[in-house]
Design a protein around this motif. Sequence first.
Motif, PDB file in Angstrom:
ATOM      1  N   GLY A  75       0.823  -1.217   0.000  1.00 30.85           N
ATOM      2  CA  GLY A  75       0.000   0.000   0.000  1.00 30.85           C
ATOM      3  C   GLY A  75       0.856   1.265   0.000  1.00 30.85           C
ATOM      4  O   GLY A  75       0.543   2.240  -0.687  1.00 30.85           O
ATOM      5  N   THR A  76       1.961   1.220   0.727  1.00 30.22           N
ATOM      6  CA  THR A  76       2.821   2.423   0.786  1.00 30.22           C
ATOM      7  C   THR A  76       3.391   2.740  -0.603  1.00 30.22           C
ATOM      8  O   THR A  76       3.627   3.898  -0.928  1.00 30.22           O
ATOM      9  N   ILE A  77       3.609   1.679  -1.392  1.00 32.14           N
ATOM     10  CA  ILE A  77       4.186   1.904  -2.725  1.00 32.14           C
ATOM     11  C   ILE A  77       3.170   2.630  -3.619  1.00 32.14           C
ATOM     12  O   ILE A  77       3.528   3.525  -4.390  1.00 32.14           O
ATOM     13  N   SER A  95       9.577   4.149   0.100  1.00 33.54           N
ATOM     14  CA  SER A  95       8.347   3.360   0.264  1.00 33.54           C
ATOM     15  C   SER A  95       8.665   1.959   0.779  1.00 33.54           C
ATOM     16  O   SER A  95       9.829   1.564   0.869  1.00 33.54           O
ATOM     17  N   ALA A  96       7.614   1.238   1.117  1.00 31.83           N
ATOM     18  CA  ALA A  96       7.683  -0.132   1.662  1.00 31.83           C
ATOM     19  C   ALA A  96       8.320  -0.179   3.041  1.00 31.83           C
ATOM     20  O   ALA A  96       8.875  -1.221   3.433  1.00 31.83           O
ATOM     21  N   GLY A  97       8.258   0.894   3.761  1.00 28.79           N
ATOM     22  CA  GLY A  97       8.743   0.923   5.143  1.00 28.79           C
ATOM     23  C   GLY A  97      10.192   0.504   5.235  1.00 28.79           C
ATOM     24  O   GLY A  97      11.020   0.940   4.437  1.00 28.79           O
ATOM     25  N   GLY A 103      10.884  -2.634   4.952  1.00 26.26           N
ATOM     26  CA  GLY A 103      10.938  -3.837   4.113  1.00 26.26           C
ATOM     27  C   GLY A 103      10.682  -5.115   4.890  1.00 26.26           C
ATOM     28  O   GLY A 103      10.738  -6.206   4.332  1.00 26.26           O
ATOM     29  N   ASN A 104      10.396  -5.004   6.169  1.00 29.93           N
ATOM     30  CA  ASN A 104      10.141  -6.189   6.997  1.00 29.93           C
ATOM     31  C   ASN A 104       8.819  -6.063   7.735  1.00 29.93           C
ATOM     32  O   ASN A 104       8.460  -4.976   8.178  1.00 29.93           O
ATOM     33  N   PRO A 105       8.138  -7.219   7.882  1.00 32.28           N
ATOM     34  CA  PRO A 105       6.900  -7.180   8.675  1.00 32.28           C
ATOM     35  C   PRO A 105       7.201  -6.880  10.142  1.00 32.28           C
ATOM     36  O   PRO A 105       8.355  -6.940  10.569  1.00 32.28           O
ATOM     37  N   PHE A 106       6.165  -6.568  10.883  1.00 27.10           N
ATOM     38  CA  PHE A 106       6.245  -6.240  12.316  1.00 27.10           C
ATOM     39  C   PHE A 106       6.911  -4.891  12.573  1.00 27.10           C
ATOM     40  O   PHE A 106       7.318  -4.605  13.695  1.00 27.10           O
TER      41      PHE A 106
HETATM   42  N1  UDP Z   1       4.505  -2.186   7.372  1.00 24.41           N
HETATM   43  C1  UDP Z   1       5.406  -3.196   7.702  1.00 24.41           C
HETATM   44  N2  UDP Z   1       6.727  -2.886   7.805  1.00 24.41           N
HETATM   45  C2  UDP Z   1       7.192  -1.619   7.649  1.00 24.41           C
HETATM   46  C3  UDP Z   1       6.278  -0.609   7.353  1.00 24.41           C
HETATM   47  C4  UDP Z   1       4.938  -0.918   7.220  1.00 24.41           C
HETATM   48  O1  UDP Z   1       5.014  -4.336   7.875  1.00 24.41           O
HETATM   49  O2  UDP Z   1       8.412  -1.409   7.755  1.00 24.41           O
HETATM   50  C5  UDP Z   1       3.089  -2.542   7.154  1.00 24.41           C
HETATM   51  C6  UDP Z   1       2.267  -2.663   8.425  1.00 24.41           C
HETATM   52  O3  UDP Z   1       1.323  -3.690   8.242  1.00 24.41           O
HETATM   53  C7  UDP Z   1       1.563  -1.332   8.503  1.00 24.41           C
HETATM   54  C8  UDP Z   1       1.301  -1.008   7.055  1.00 24.41           C
HETATM   55  O4  UDP Z   1       2.459  -1.512   6.381  1.00 24.41           O
HETATM   56  O5  UDP Z   1       0.359  -1.431   9.239  1.00 24.41           O
HETATM   57  C9  UDP Z   1       1.104   0.443   6.739  1.00 24.41           C
HETATM   58  O6  UDP Z   1       2.099   1.212   7.367  1.00 24.41           O
HETATM   59  P1  UDP Z   1       1.762   2.201   8.595  1.00 24.41           P
HETATM   60  O7  UDP Z   1       0.697   1.589   9.451  1.00 24.41           O
HETATM   61  O8  UDP Z   1       3.039   2.540   9.259  1.00 24.41           O
HETATM   62  O9  UDP Z   1       1.183   3.430   7.796  1.00 24.41           O
HETATM   63  P2  UDP Z   1       0.553   4.787   8.351  1.00 24.41           P
HETATM   64  O10 UDP Z   1      -0.091   4.492   9.688  1.00 24.41           O
HETATM   65  O11 UDP Z   1       1.667   5.752   8.485  1.00 24.41           O
HETATM   66  O12 UDP Z   1      -0.420   5.188   7.307  1.00 24.41           O
END
Ligand code: UDP
Length: 234
Positions: free
Chosen positions: A76-78, A128-130, A132-135
Amino acid sequence: MPQYNRIVLKLSGEAMAGKQGVGIDLDVINKIANQVKKIHDLGVETGIVVGGGNFWRGRDAQTIDRATSDYMGMLGTIMNALALQDALEKLDVNTRCQTAIEMKAVAEPYIRRRAIRHLEKGRVVIFSAGVGNPFFSTDTAAALRAAEIDADVILLAKKGVDGIYDSDPKFNKDAKKYDSLSYQEILNKNLKIMDATATSLCMDNKIPLIVFGIDKEDSMYDVVCGKFLGTVVS
Ligand code: UDP
């Protein structure tokens, strides 16, 4: 005069969504792009970490494996990054989009030295993609990228709120806004402004953070120029 040479701007997914809080609102994205252009025109080297909560939040899925759900969130971030890149390029702002999950046809892979080179050349870099790792969260990505590229400050743009309060101002009209705070206080008071991992990373690396409201026109420009707005965390 800008107060910073190099910044990391964290835009939550919510900040890019419309009134419903989901998806992308192109008017909103264009407004954000206009604000970014203004600070870019000041010569501020700008890295942007985009969130993805307007599409998917990993922790909200009850029946999907958490790691899988988090990867969906990162995807989604992408989408947000591409929309923002397009809006910026339409304003003649040079950009590069980097992603922590390789997707070569869509964006550059995240390479720290390359990101710094882009910034030095006056390109806005969208991360983007944070991490790159879950959690993890994109707030943690903002803290990490800021440390990696040696940013002077993280600007945490919030929608619907203009700083850090002692309780949620949407529900408590007597909520008190903090002008300044330390990271330790955020952790001690359990203030839900960023997750604890992101907060600790900022604290350990002594990266100042400014939390401000993005709804007001020119708020980003004002913050970059040192006009006091929001809450300063150091
Ligand atoms: N996410 C992740 N690893 C990361 C960044 C994000 O797993 O390094 C996933 C996570 O599920 C998160 C989702 O991407 O809930 C969206 O990111 P985030 O909640 O940080 O977005 P925001 O609240 O800023 O819109």
